[in-house]
Enzyme design. Sequence first.
Site, PDB file in Angstrom:
ATOM      1  N   ASP A   1      13.810  38.381   3.143  1.00  0.00           N
ATOM      2  CA  ASP A   1      12.472  37.887   3.454  1.00  0.00           C
ATOM      3  C   ASP A   1      11.442  38.658   2.615  1.00  0.00           C
ATOM      4  OD1 ASP A   1      10.136  37.058   4.587  1.00  0.00           O
ATOM      5  OD2 ASP A   1      10.468  38.024   6.519  1.00  0.00           O
TER       6      ASP A   1
ATOM      7  N   ASP B   1       5.417  32.584  -4.921  1.00  0.00           N
ATOM      8  CA  ASP B   1       5.820  31.222  -5.301  1.00  0.00           C
ATOM      9  C   ASP B   1       6.553  30.626  -4.100  1.00  0.00           C
ATOM     10  OD1 ASP B   1       6.706  28.924  -6.496  1.00  0.00           O
ATOM     11  OD2 ASP B   1       7.928  29.916  -8.016  1.00  0.00           O
TER      12      ASP B   1
HETATM   13  N1  SAM Z   1       7.234  25.825  -6.984  1.00  0.00           N
HETATM   14  C1  SAM Z   1       7.599  25.034  -5.917  1.00  0.00           C
HETATM   15  C2  SAM Z   1       6.524  24.714  -4.869  1.00  0.00           C
HETATM   16  O1  SAM Z   1       5.419  25.163  -4.868  1.00  0.00           O
HETATM   17  O2  SAM Z   1       6.797  23.903  -3.985  1.00  0.00           O
HETATM   18  C3  SAM Z   1       8.810  25.596  -5.312  1.00  0.00           C
HETATM   19  C4  SAM Z   1       8.715  26.969  -4.797  1.00  0.00           C
HETATM   20  S1  SAM Z   1      10.226  27.731  -4.419  1.00  0.00           S
HETATM   21  C5  SAM Z   1      11.414  26.521  -4.317  1.00  0.00           C
HETATM   22  C6  SAM Z   1       9.863  28.203  -2.756  1.00  0.00           C
HETATM   23  C7  SAM Z   1      10.926  29.139  -2.248  1.00  0.00           C
HETATM   24  O3  SAM Z   1      10.359  30.038  -1.289  1.00  0.00           O
HETATM   25  C8  SAM Z   1      12.081  28.444  -1.535  1.00  0.00           C
HETATM   26  O4  SAM Z   1      13.228  28.570  -2.315  1.00  0.00           O
HETATM   27  C9  SAM Z   1      12.200  29.193  -0.194  1.00  0.00           C
HETATM   28  O5  SAM Z   1      13.539  29.435   0.189  1.00  0.00           O
HETATM   29  C10 SAM Z   1      11.438  30.479  -0.500  1.00  0.00           C
HETATM   30  N2  SAM Z   1      10.909  31.169   0.680  1.00  0.00           N
HETATM   31  C11 SAM Z   1      10.341  30.615   1.776  1.00  0.00           C
HETATM   32  N3  SAM Z   1       9.986  31.574   2.641  1.00  0.00           N
HETATM   33  C12 SAM Z   1      10.330  32.770   2.083  1.00  0.00           C
HETATM   34  C13 SAM Z   1      10.208  34.130   2.496  1.00  0.00           C
HETATM   35  N4  SAM Z   1       9.651  34.459   3.661  1.00  0.00           N
HETATM   36  N5  SAM Z   1      10.665  35.094   1.643  1.00  0.00           N
HETATM   37  C14 SAM Z   1      11.208  34.773   0.452  1.00  0.00           C
HETATM   38  N6  SAM Z   1      11.354  33.508   0.021  1.00  0.00           N
HETATM   39  C15 SAM Z   1      10.914  32.507   0.818  1.00  0.00           C
END
Ligand code: SAM
Length: 292
Positions: free
Chosen positions: A153, A171
Amino acid sequence: MDKQTTGLGMIQWEGDTWLSDPEESFGFRANWKVKRVLHREQSDFQEVAVMETVGFGRALVLDGIVQTTEKDAFIYNEMITHIPLAAYPDPKRMCIIGGGDCGAARETMKYPGLKQVDMVEIDPKVVEVSQTYLPEIAGYEQPDPRIQFHYEDGAAFVQERKGVYDVISVDSSDPVGPAAVLFEKPFYQDVHRALTEDGIMVCQSESPIFHPQVLKRVHHTLKELFPVVRTYLATVPTYPGGIWSFTLASKKYDPLLEGADRLQMEMNRYVDRGVYQGCFQLPVYVQQLLKE
Ligand code: SAM
């Protein structure tokens, strides 16, 4: 012919298969004509799918929501990466929170001065699936050894770091589920602490048309913590309504005053010096929203 739902977000309509965005705003929702589903599985955090669409090439779909597509991933990835990296003079250490499609991490490698990029993605499945099915976005080559993957996380990760990063890029997916915490003040306070004394953060701050309250809250919360806060816009057709916002918060450097000459533009398809300088010019309705 009547529409028939075939499962999560998939609709059969006049012989074609469509992915229908589960999020409806103001009676509007996006539909994607799908050629085939290349991958679909439930991870510990979300349903991770890759679909071959008719118009946008391959798409990464999390819980039925399209995150990125081959057609326009370059716009988002260049905008969330180059603007903060150029705004900071000679960045050495960077952290990306989320960004499991690896497009932003790949973009950072255009900055030869960067020694280390910590990629903190909660869901290893997103990285694995993107590297397998989306090499156009994630890259065909092996990830550069300067990119270190951490599967945890992002909020917990930054909580444990102090004064480490010149740039932190959030992101994230939309502010629901595991990403909700990445839009809250305690997280931004931890990001502030994890930055060097003149560090810069950037986050995607949603659509000014469909999620104005999210953008407004992100902007105002960051203003309570950082002396320089600048929202900028790009047009990303994949996202609802097309117009998308990013918010940069800086302890010292102001991208309105510097940075354009530090851009690494080789192979860029979106960001150049004109875009760097122009993206901070906001239309009146966004200026008014941020003033409220
Ligand atoms: N650029 C794209 C957008 O704006 O929709 C995609 C972004 S990327 C795919 C978002 C990522 O954030 C996902 O793969 C998700 O698993 C991750 N994510 C969500 N919550 C998170 C957290 N608390 N810590 C780390 N990663 C996280």
